[in-house]
Write an enzyme that holds these catalytic residues in place. Structure first.
Site: not given
Length: 224
Positions: A113, A138
């Site tokens: 992301s 992430k």
């Protein structure tokens, strides 16, 4: 890609993962999906081989990936929500990456992301307040993949929309870019990275060129 090898897809039950499943099967590619949910029948109707299991369970991942069927590429779109008690963003992807090494996988494509890693500079304070913990997980997954020795492509989409593909999805190495993109366009970009040598060992942001936040100029990354 060879006709005898598989693409292993984690996260096919929803969102970008579902769009990737549809894109890959439309290309007549052989796909195996790891699913923890009960939507297996819907995925199987696409012609995808389904293995039930949870990426957070290392044994499940090993059972799914360490078979006599060669896996060419692993594509992972797994991710959690801010409300999740245990998010799979890092531990689930860590399991997939570690087993991919054992399985002799040729390439690992991780859908992350914008806001993770050095693209944190593109995210607004409001986004970081809501998604900061998810983005940190992430980032850990990205770092684990980079350190793994696997050939990788990390794709960081911007804000995701569930509309039909526009064909205007673009990739860039510029970490300052932020915007939206339709999930179907992310799937197309992921699919094009499969056989792109230029995408190897790259971290790329993905946005729709017509849905940018701000007017910043940037260089598009070409896959050919």
């Amino acid at each position: 890609m060879t006709s005898a090898s598989y693409i292993f897809l984690a996260g096919a039950s929803r969102g970008v993962g579902r769009e990737i499943a549809q894109y890959l099967t439309a290309q007549q590619l052989k796909v195996k999906a790891l699913l923890r949910t009960t939507v297996a029948s819907e995925i199987e109707t696409m012609g995808i081989e389904v293995v039930q299991g949870d990426a957070l369970n290392l044994g499940d991942v090993e059972r799914a990936m360490l078979t006599d069927k060669a896996i060419h590429t692993v594509i992972s779109t797994i991710g959690g929500l801010p409300s999740d008690v245990e998010r799979p963003d890092y531990p689930g992807n860590r399991n997939l990456i570690d087993v991919a090494i054992k399985a002799g996988v040729q390439k690992f494509i991780l859908v992350s992301s914008i806001g993770a890693g050095n693209s944190v500079v593109a995210a607004s304070p409001q986004v970081l307040e809501v998604l900061g913990k998810v983005l940190a997980e992430k980032d850990k997954a990205e770092q684990h993949l980079i350190a793994s020795g696997l050939t990788y492509t990390i794709i960081r989409p911007g804000g995701l929309k569930s509309e039909p593909a526009t064909g205007n999805g673009v990739l860039t190495e510029d970490p300052h870019i932020i915007g939206s993109i339709n999930r179907a366009d992310v799937a197309q970009l992921v699919g094009r990275c499969l056989n792109s040598q230029r995408a190897n060992n790259k971290i790329l942001s993905a946005v729709d060129r017509n849905m940018l936040f701000g007017q910043r100029e940037f260089a598009e990354f070409t896959l050919e």
